[in-house]
Enzyme design. Structure first.
Site, mmCIF file in Angstrom:
data_model
loop_
_atom_site.group_PDB
_atom_site.id
_atom_site.type_symbol
_atom_site.label_atom_id
_atom_site.label_comp_id
_atom_site.label_asym_id
_atom_site.label_seq_id
_atom_site.Cartn_x
_atom_site.Cartn_y
_atom_site.Cartn_z
ATOM 1 N N ASP A 25 33.917 65.012 -1.899
ATOM 2 C CA ASP A 25 33.226 63.915 -2.600
ATOM 3 C C ASP A 25 32.022 63.401 -1.805
ATOM 4 O O ASP A 25 31.384 62.428 -2.185
ATOM 5 C CB ASP A 25 34.193 62.771 -2.941
ATOM 6 C CG ASP A 25 34.734 62.075 -1.706
ATOM 7 O OD1 ASP A 25 34.415 62.509 -0.568
ATOM 8 O OD2 ASP A 25 35.477 61.081 -1.856
ATOM 9 N N ASP A 98 39.546 49.052 14.422
ATOM 10 C CA ASP A 98 38.511 48.027 14.381
ATOM 11 C C ASP A 98 39.100 46.772 13.735
ATOM 12 O O ASP A 98 39.762 46.861 12.696
ATOM 13 C CB ASP A 98 37.324 48.538 13.544
ATOM 14 C CG ASP A 98 35.980 48.153 14.142
ATOM 15 O OD1 ASP A 98 35.798 46.948 14.420
ATOM 16 O OD2 ASP A 98 35.126 49.034 14.324
ATOM 17 N N ASP A 199 35.281 43.246 16.286
ATOM 18 C CA ASP A 199 33.909 43.077 15.802
ATOM 19 C C ASP A 199 33.395 41.654 16.085
ATOM 20 O O ASP A 199 34.091 40.679 15.801
ATOM 21 C CB ASP A 199 33.920 43.326 14.282
ATOM 22 C CG ASP A 199 32.541 43.507 13.695
ATOM 23 O OD1 ASP A 199 31.869 44.469 14.058
ATOM 24 O OD2 ASP A 199 32.149 42.666 12.857
ATOM 25 N N GLU A 256 33.378 43.143 20.827
ATOM 26 C CA GLU A 256 31.922 43.200 20.730
ATOM 27 C C GLU A 256 31.397 41.786 20.941
ATOM 28 O O GLU A 256 31.837 40.854 20.267
ATOM 29 C CB GLU A 256 31.514 43.730 19.359
ATOM 30 C CG GLU A 256 30.024 43.998 19.251
ATOM 31 C CD GLU A 256 29.555 44.182 17.811
ATOM 32 O OE1 GLU A 256 28.559 44.864 17.602
ATOM 33 O OE2 GLU A 256 30.195 43.637 16.896
ATOM 34 N N HIS A 329 27.506 53.269 16.235
ATOM 35 C CA HIS A 329 27.102 53.342 14.826
ATOM 36 C C HIS A 329 26.036 52.327 14.441
ATOM 37 O O HIS A 329 25.537 52.363 13.318
ATOM 38 C CB HIS A 329 28.345 53.141 13.947
ATOM 39 C CG HIS A 329 28.914 51.757 14.070
ATOM 40 N ND1 HIS A 329 29.420 51.261 15.261
ATOM 41 C CD2 HIS A 329 29.010 50.751 13.177
ATOM 42 C CE1 HIS A 329 29.816 50.011 15.068
ATOM 43 N NE2 HIS A 329 29.578 49.679 13.816
ATOM 44 N N ASP A 330 25.713 51.404 15.327
ATOM 45 C CA ASP A 330 24.667 50.403 15.041
ATOM 46 C C ASP A 330 23.365 50.715 15.761
ATOM 47 O O ASP A 330 22.383 49.983 15.612
ATOM 48 C CB ASP A 330 25.106 49.008 15.518
ATOM 49 C CG ASP A 330 26.276 48.453 14.737
ATOM 50 O OD1 ASP A 330 26.437 48.829 13.559
ATOM 51 O OD2 ASP A 330 27.021 47.633 15.314
HETATM 52 O O1 ISL Z 1 22.518 44.935 16.377
HETATM 53 C C1 ISL Z 1 22.670 44.270 15.374
HETATM 54 C C2 ISL Z 1 21.941 42.987 15.153
HETATM 55 O O2 ISL Z 1 20.714 43.241 14.523
HETATM 56 C C3 ISL Z 1 23.436 44.748 14.237
HETATM 57 O O3 ISL Z 1 23.208 46.129 14.074
HETATM 58 C C4 ISL Z 1 24.920 44.526 14.223
HETATM 59 O O4 ISL Z 1 25.144 43.894 13.023
HETATM 60 C C5 ISL Z 1 25.566 43.730 15.315
HETATM 61 O O5 ISL Z 1 25.515 44.513 16.438
HETATM 62 C C6 ISL Z 1 27.029 43.395 14.977
HETATM 63 O O6 ISL Z 1 27.732 44.565 14.705
HETATM 64 C C7 ISL Z 1 29.001 44.575 14.133
HETATM 65 O O7 ISL Z 1 29.194 43.650 13.083
HETATM 66 C C8 ISL Z 1 28.453 43.874 11.882
HETATM 67 C C9 ISL Z 1 28.484 45.323 11.401
HETATM 68 O O8 ISL Z 1 27.485 45.516 10.444
HETATM 69 C C10 ISL Z 1 28.290 46.300 12.540
HETATM 70 O O9 ISL Z 1 28.395 47.616 12.079
HETATM 71 C C11 ISL Z 1 29.302 45.958 13.586
HETATM 72 O O10 ISL Z 1 29.334 46.887 14.644
HETATM 73 C C12 ISL Z 1 29.066 42.976 10.832
HETATM 74 O O11 ISL Z 1 30.441 43.230 10.743
HETATM 75 CA CA CA Z 2 36.048 62.583 1.099
#
Ligand code: ISL
Ligand code: CA
Length: 562
Positions: A25, A98, A199, A256, A329-330
């Site tokens: 998918d 997470d 997070d 984080e 991933h960010d």
């Molecule tokens: O670096 C950042 C600020 O501009 C963002 O990429 C990021 O939102 C921040 O580092 C916080 O990250 C975490 O919480 C966010 C989510 O989008 C991110 O993927 C996560 O790692 C909200 O849950």
């Molecule tokens: Ca799949």
């Protein structure tokens, strides 16, 4: 330093949507991960950090959770997840989940209730305020552009959302909410998981005055971090969470933490504090941000880079444990950001990997890093999927910025750089899916992919494997202290780490031009042993004076100290 398993571990981060699709998918899923467990075992990592797999409308790819105790349909079922846990444990690996509890989805049952009336039982699980003079309750901006407040007609109030409007912030002042979260965490722990990545955990306590940042004259939104980063009750909450949940299990935790210094971090991870084991800080990730923030890209320099790492290495030494990461991933891909993703692809990826595995702390590898995956440049904004990127784009376009300039900053900083599918082979869609992938594959998959890497004894993958093994075989790589060498040199990053009568000498050339390394006289030893290097090195090479080749990395173990 107390010895413990999570200090000696190497963590591998999986972004499930982009890891491996099992059913065509186009979306990565849990069965896909299960099909790659032998690959992870081969690499030798100890712990998997799984980005959110919970039920979610996917406004922010799973970081907006509508049910904390069910699995997202796209990813599979709870039975699939249990098979994943068993598959990991059966291979001697661990799993950390997470935990996203600064906010939920607006589609969570709590929020659906909360918005119906001011006296609803769940109202206070979120943060509501009346408007001020026909505007938002304060001038805070959201991390994802625009105001941090959203108006709800039904009750004529605004709710706070530091991230997207589909991610309302939870109100940690409310004791029932905290108890619900602890219950949910216990439910997962009782299933046998080995810890949590939390997070934005240092944002959970807000200054209850919720003050504006500016005087309101400009009408624009501001970063209100001073009122919610490391807020007034954050340590009380984490100590409560530790007492009621975490302390009952042999687990690891990493929080984080946006905007923390080593001094702040010591309060979260101090070994006598009973809060968390590690935090992810952002100082290194901000090394190429200008005054306008992450999209205001400025060139980074090695002086700042070294200073930040040294500050954290010495700042937490003997107090708490560091986490080590160069991308996630960010973030953009480390190789495109701090290395050289063309001419010296292999050499610079290995050099950065050497840094990651030879500092004091626990290394976190992000999926694809072990293959040298790079940033991507899509031609059109329509190919981008990330809410942060898209919101910024729309806001900047509306404000009249030049489209090309915006695209350039997305190319260097956009979160989708790290979210293109894992490159498994040189077949269609890099072997990630038999269908059509939810986000395009990086076109360089024909040369950069896992199949190629596994077959090439000189690959980045095999080098990472060796780095991971070194941490198992030589305690000095894990526990030794840290002392920078050639501190004022802006070309070479070198340091020596000492544990008992063993020393580790790490020498890294950060650029494509050759550079000279001189070992200061104060470092004494009797015998030396080359542990790893990304070039051929002669056994009798004099380490007092090294002519370093482009992106050269060497790690020596030195025995006997006088
Ligand atoms: O670096 C950042 C600020 O501009 C963002 O990429 C990021 O939102 C921040 O580092 C916080 O990250 C975490 O919480 C966010 C989510 O989008 C991110 O993927 C996560 O790692 C909200 O849950
Ligand atoms: Ca799949």
């Amino acid at each position: 330093m107390n010895k413990i398993w999570w200090k000696e571990s190497v963590v591998y981060q999986i972004y499930p949507r982009s890891f491996m699709d099992s059913n065509g998918d186009g979306i990565g899923d849990i069965q896909g991960i299960i099909s790659k467990l032998d690959y992870l075992k081969e690499l030798g990592v100890d712990v998997i950090w799984l980005c959110p797999v919970y039920e979610s409308p996917n406004d922010d790819n799973g970081y907006d959770i509508s049910n904390y105790q069910t699995i997202m349909d796209d990813f599979g079922t709870l039975a699939d997840w249990e098979a994943l846990l068993d598959g990991l444990h059966g291979r001697g690996m661990k799993l950390i989940m997470d935990l996203v509890v600064n906010h939920s989805s607006d589609e969570h049952a709590w929020f659906a209730e909360a918005k119906t009336s001011k006296d609803n039982r769940y109202r206070d699980y979120y943060i509501w305020r009346p408007g001020q003079g026909g505007r938002e309750p304060n001038d805070w901006g959201s991390f994802f552009s625009g105001s941090a407040w959203q108006y709800e007609e039904q009750t004529d109030e605004y709710y706070l959302h530091l991230f997207s409007k589909k991610q309302p912030d939870l109100n940690w002042e409310n004791q029932d909410l905290r108890q619900e979260i602890y219950k949910m965490m216990t439910w997962w722990l009782d299933k046998g998981i080995d810890g949590f990545r939390m997070d934005v955990i240092n944002l959970i306590s807000k200054d209850q005055e919720l003050p504006s940042v500016g005087d309101g004259s400009s009408g624009s939104y501001h970063f209100g971090g001073q009122y919610f980063m490391n807020g007034p009750r954050v340590h009380e909450y984490l100590q409560e969470m530790n007492r009621e949940v975490l302390s009952k299990y042999d687990i690891m935790t990493v929080g984080e933490a946006i905007g923390v210094t080593p001094e702040d971090a010591a309060l979260y991870v101090g070994e006598d504090r009973n809060e968390l084991n590690m935090v992810f800080h952002f100082e290194l990730m901000d090394v190429d941000s200008g005054p306008g923030g992450k999209w205001d890209v400025k060139p980074w320099n090695l002086a700042d880079f070294k200073r930040i790492i040294s500050k954290w290495q010495t700042g937490l030494h003997g107090k708490g444990w560091n986490s080590l990461y160069l991308n996630n991933h960010d973030q953009p891909r480390m190789l495109s950001r701090f290395g050289n993703d063309s001419t010296y692809h292999k050499q610079s990826a290995k050099m950065l990997g050497t840094l990651l595995h030879t500092l004091q702390g626990t290394p976190y590898i992000y999926q694809g890093e072990e293959l040298g995956m790079t940033n991507v440049q899509f031609n059109s904004i329509l190919e981008y999927k990330d809410i942060e990127t898209l919101n910024m784009y729309n806001e900047y376009i509306a404000a009249g910025h030049d489209e090309q300039v915006i695209m350039k900053s997305i190319y260097s900083k956009g979160r989708d750089n790290g979210r293109t599918p894992m490159q498994w082979n040189d077949g269609p869609h890099a072997g990630f899916t038999t269908g059509s992938p939810w986000i395009a594959v990086n076109p360089n998959y024909t040369t950069i992919n896992a199949e190629q890497a596994l077959n090439d004894p000189d690959s980045i993958f095999h080098y990472y494997k060796k780095l991971i093994r070194l941490r198992k075989e030589h305690n000095v790589t894990v526990y030794a202290d840290y002392r920078p060498l050639m501190e004022d040199d802006h070309h070479v990053f070198a340091y020596v780490r000492t544990l008992g009568n063993e020393q580790l000498l790490v020498v890294l050339n950060f650029f494509e031009t050759p550079a000279d390394f001189t070992l200061e006289e104060s470092v004494q030893y009797e015998t030396k042993q080359l542990l790893i290097s990304n070039y051929e090195v002669a056994d009798d090479d004099d380490i007092r004076q090294i002519a370093l080749r482009p992106y050269e990395a060497r790690v020596y173990k030195l025995h006997g100290i006088h």
